[in-house]
Design a protein around this motif. Structure first.
Motif, PDB file in Angstrom:
ATOM      1  N   ARG A 120       0.751  -1.274   0.141  1.00 23.23           N
ATOM      2  CA  ARG A 120      -0.149  -0.013  -0.095  1.00 23.23           C
ATOM      3  C   ARG A 120       0.889   1.124  -0.047  1.00 23.23           C
ATOM      4  O   ARG A 120       0.498   2.150  -0.728  1.00 23.23           O
ATOM      5  CB  ARG A 120      -0.908  -0.145   1.271  1.00 23.23           C
ATOM      6  CG  ARG A 120      -2.034  -1.190   1.147  1.00 23.23           C
ATOM      7  CD  ARG A 120      -3.114  -0.646   2.407  1.00 23.23           C
ATOM      8  NE  ARG A 120      -2.561  -0.643   3.657  1.00 23.23           N
ATOM      9  CZ  ARG A 120      -2.496  -1.704   4.424  1.00 23.23           C
ATOM     10  NH1 ARG A 120      -2.980  -2.852   4.043  1.00 23.23           N
ATOM     11  NH2 ARG A 120      -1.987  -1.406   5.590  1.00 23.23           N
ATOM     12  N   ASP A 121       2.052   1.174   0.804  1.00 23.73           N
ATOM     13  CA  ASP A 121       2.969   2.439   0.802  1.00 23.73           C
ATOM     14  C   ASP A 121       3.418   2.641  -0.388  1.00 23.73           C
ATOM     15  O   ASP A 121       3.599   3.934  -0.906  1.00 23.73           O
ATOM     16  CB  ASP A 121       3.886   2.262   1.821  1.00 23.73           C
ATOM     17  CG  ASP A 121       3.303   2.210   3.272  1.00 23.73           C
ATOM     18  OD1 ASP A 121       2.162   2.823   3.456  1.00 23.73           O
ATOM     19  OD2 ASP A 121       4.012   1.603   4.168  1.00 23.73           O
ATOM     20  N   THR A 122       3.771   1.774  -1.154  1.00 27.15           N
ATOM     21  CA  THR A 122       4.466   1.567  -2.452  1.00 27.15           C
ATOM     22  C   THR A 122       3.551   2.383  -3.451  1.00 27.15           C
ATOM     23  O   THR A 122       4.058   3.143  -4.246  1.00 27.15           O
ATOM     24  CB  THR A 122       5.025   0.327  -3.046  1.00 27.15           C
ATOM     25  OG1 THR A 122       6.003  -0.083  -1.967  1.00 27.15           O
ATOM     26  CG2 THR A 122       5.748   0.512  -4.437  1.00 27.15           C
ATOM     27  N   LEU A 123       2.251   1.754  -3.532  1.00 23.75           N
ATOM     28  CA  LEU A 123       1.496   2.397  -4.491  1.00 23.75           C
ATOM     29  C   LEU A 123       0.660   3.371  -4.256  1.00 23.75           C
ATOM     30  O   LEU A 123       0.042   4.224  -4.874  1.00 23.75           O
ATOM     31  CB  LEU A 123       0.429   1.234  -4.886  1.00 23.75           C
ATOM     32  CG  LEU A 123       0.763  -0.138  -5.386  1.00 23.75           C
ATOM     33  CD1 LEU A 123      -0.185  -0.883  -5.763  1.00 23.75           C
ATOM     34  CD2 LEU A 123       1.447   0.255  -6.848  1.00 23.75           C
ATOM     35  N   GLY A 124       0.729   3.931  -2.850  1.00 22.37           N
ATOM     36  CA  GLY A 124       0.212   5.254  -2.325  1.00 22.37           C
ATOM     37  C   GLY A 124      -1.256   5.356  -1.769  1.00 22.37           C
ATOM     38  O   GLY A 124      -1.911   6.541  -2.223  1.00 22.37           O
ATOM     39  N   ASP A 167      -1.524  11.965  -8.102  1.00 23.24           N
ATOM     40  CA  ASP A 167      -1.345  11.259  -9.393  1.00 23.24           C
ATOM     41  C   ASP A 167      -2.095  10.103  -9.597  1.00 23.24           C
ATOM     42  O   ASP A 167      -2.123   9.574 -10.770  1.00 23.24           O
ATOM     43  CB  ASP A 167       0.192  11.044  -9.862  1.00 23.24           C
ATOM     44  CG  ASP A 167       0.677   9.974  -8.729  1.00 23.24           C
ATOM     45  OD1 ASP A 167       0.375  10.054  -7.644  1.00 23.24           O
ATOM     46  OD2 ASP A 167       1.718   9.230  -9.366  1.00 23.24           O
ATOM     47  N   ILE A 168      -2.891   9.725  -8.725  1.00 25.09           N
ATOM     48  CA  ILE A 168      -3.752   8.481  -8.792  1.00 25.09           C
ATOM     49  C   ILE A 168      -5.134   8.904  -9.070  1.00 25.09           C
ATOM     50  O   ILE A 168      -5.816   9.974  -8.809  1.00 25.09           O
ATOM     51  CB  ILE A 168      -4.010   8.053  -7.473  1.00 25.09           C
ATOM     52  CG1 ILE A 168      -2.575   7.182  -7.038  1.00 25.09           C
ATOM     53  CG2 ILE A 168      -5.065   6.748  -7.506  1.00 25.09           C
ATOM     54  CD1 ILE A 168      -2.656   6.413  -5.787  1.00 25.09           C
ATOM     55  N   LYS A 191      -6.835   4.206 -10.330  1.00 25.95           N
ATOM     56  CA  LYS A 191      -5.740   3.866 -11.557  1.00 25.95           C
ATOM     57  C   LYS A 191      -4.560   4.205 -10.790  1.00 25.95           C
ATOM     58  O   LYS A 191      -4.417   5.461 -10.554  1.00 25.95           O
ATOM     59  CB  LYS A 191      -6.086   4.258 -12.676  1.00 25.95           C
ATOM     60  CG  LYS A 191      -5.044   4.256 -13.799  1.00 25.95           C
ATOM     61  CD  LYS A 191      -5.455   4.826 -15.063  1.00 25.95           C
ATOM     62  CE  LYS A 191      -4.094   4.736 -16.048  1.00 25.95           C
ATOM     63  NZ  LYS A 191      -4.807   5.501 -17.569  1.00 25.95           N
ATOM     64  N   VAL A 192      -3.477   3.663 -10.853  1.00 26.38           N
ATOM     65  CA  VAL A 192      -2.062   3.812 -10.115  1.00 26.38           C
ATOM     66  C   VAL A 192      -1.061   3.771 -11.103  1.00 26.38           C
ATOM     67  O   VAL A 192      -0.932   2.534 -11.805  1.00 26.38           O
ATOM     68  CB  VAL A 192      -1.723   3.119  -9.191  1.00 26.38           C
ATOM     69  CG1 VAL A 192      -0.411   3.636  -8.374  1.00 26.38           C
ATOM     70  CG2 VAL A 192      -2.944   3.061  -7.905  1.00 26.38           C
TER      71      VAL A 192
END
Length: 389
Positions: A120-124, A167-168, A191-192
């Motif tokens: 979750r942290d990596t994808l924000g 940016d998501i 969308k990531v």
């Protein structure tokens, strides 16, 4: 056969007949558990989606029943493609392989309401509970697709996204209704961007289950998948564990058979208990055999030291190391090449140069014509201990 045994058998048969009569008059209970099983026809199984998936992806779907780690180890030069994951808990190494594929241009369609904190942290993003209501609508934000709503009315997960990076992109929202008026909107489909590819993450995997596919009156689900490019899609369906085909699996899958099996076991236990209590003789005390394994190993070790045969000791240590790698790390040790070193590095996380040194000394120990010194044996022993810690 004595009289008491006949009485036990008669009582047991009467109990079985009674249970059978109750089961005959019992209505089948619908299983509402969220199993997400492709072979289950229960409301929250994926049987219908599994049957219709190839048409949904224009015959370009590959169903994979191994982990992404094992799949991409064999297909490491695969061109950009789509990846489908539905409510599966994958290991960290598998996610590393998936993220590598996405960074090179692949896209992931991921249906889940839970995941690990590092991912979750990596994808924000973060998960949050959007409501405690028993029903709501799922709606896409694209105006061309906004008419394609899906009504969630059975055991909703009530999950959405928060802490979303700037940016998501939000592709879908949860719409709650109170007195037919819009009360609140929350993101459930995002969308990531990741490298050259994208993650499409939906927080309501229930939309793919049998119940909602049968009750869907519009093209909401097709619209969700329309965000993926028209190309090959890999669906990671199961983990590496093979499906059990044992007779017990069939018995335990049927509730009446399961109860009958439990009742049979209970009757056998009661029968053994009462008969053992009446007929068991006094068990004599037997001294256990003495374990002399340690003394034997110490004697063999002293013998090698007295002989000064460091080459033989090094060969034995090499055999032990390769055996541990096969049994504990499940790595083939037939060829001690660069691929073996790479796999050992991934499994242990140890420095690759340290592993290369250890492999060179192992090969030296296995070579009957190599010149081995005491220092080689000591160094190999130290390296192996560091790798296997």
């Amino acid at each position: 056969m004595n009289k008491s045994f006949k009485i036990y058998i008669l009582i047991f048969i009467l109990i079985l007949i009674t249970v059978g009569l109750f089961q005959l008059g019992k209505k089948p209970v619908l299983d509402w558990r969220k199993n997400y099983d492709v072979d289950k026809k229960t409301p929250f199984g994926l049987y219908i989606f599994n049957q219709e998936s190839r048409d949904l992806f224009n015959k370009k779907l590959e169903k994979v029943r191994v982990s992404p780690y094992n799949y991409y180890e064999e297909n490491y030069e695969k061109k950009p493609h789509n990846i489908l994951v539905i409510q599966k808990e994958l290991d960290d190494v598998s996610w590393e392989y998936i993220m590598y594929e996405v960074s090179n241009g692949s896209d992931v369609m991921w249906f889940t309401d839970k995941t690990t904190a590092p991912l979750r942290d990596t994808l924000g993003f973060r998960f949050k509970t959007v409501s405690f209501e028993s029903n709501y609508y799922l709606q896409l934000t694209d105006k061309k697709l906004s008419n394609h709503r899906l009504f969630i009315d059975k055991l909703p997960d009530n999950k959405g996204f928060s802490y979303i990076r700037n940016d998501i992109e939000v592709l879908g929202k949860t719409l709650h209704k109170e007195n037919n008026n819009r009360s609140s909107i929350n993101a459930n489909f995002i969308k990531v961007n990741f490298g050259k590819g994208h993650f499409y993450i939906h927080s309501e995997p229930l939309i793919l289950t049998n119940y909602y596919l049968l009750n869907s009156k519009n093209k909401y689900i097709e619209s969700v998948f329309s965000y993926l490019p028209d190309r090959e899609t890999i669906w990671f369906m199961e983990n590496d564990a093979p499906l059990s085909m044992s007779p017990m699996r069939f018995i335990l899958s049927s509730q009446p058979l399961k109860y009958a099996c439990y009742l049979l076991l209970l009757g056998l236990i009661i029968f053994v208990f009462f008969n053992a209590k009446r007929k068991q003789r006094i068990v004599p005390v037997t001294e256990p055999l003495k374990n002399t394994s340690v003394e034997f190993i110490r004697s063999i070790g002293n013998l090698y030291l007295q002989e000064g045969d460091f080459h033989e000791m090094m060969a034995k240590k090499a055999q032990f190391f390769l055996s541990k790698v096969r049994m504990d790390l499940l790595i083939d040790t037939q060829n001690l090449d660069e691929q073996f070193i790479h796999k050992l590095h991934l499994k242990t996380g140890k420095n690759i140069e340290l592993i290369k040194q250890a492999v060179e000394l192992v090969q030296k120990g296995q070579n009957p014509y190599a010149s081995v010194m005491k220092e080689d044996l000591i160094r190999m022993n130290q390296l192996i201990d560091q790798i296997l810690k």
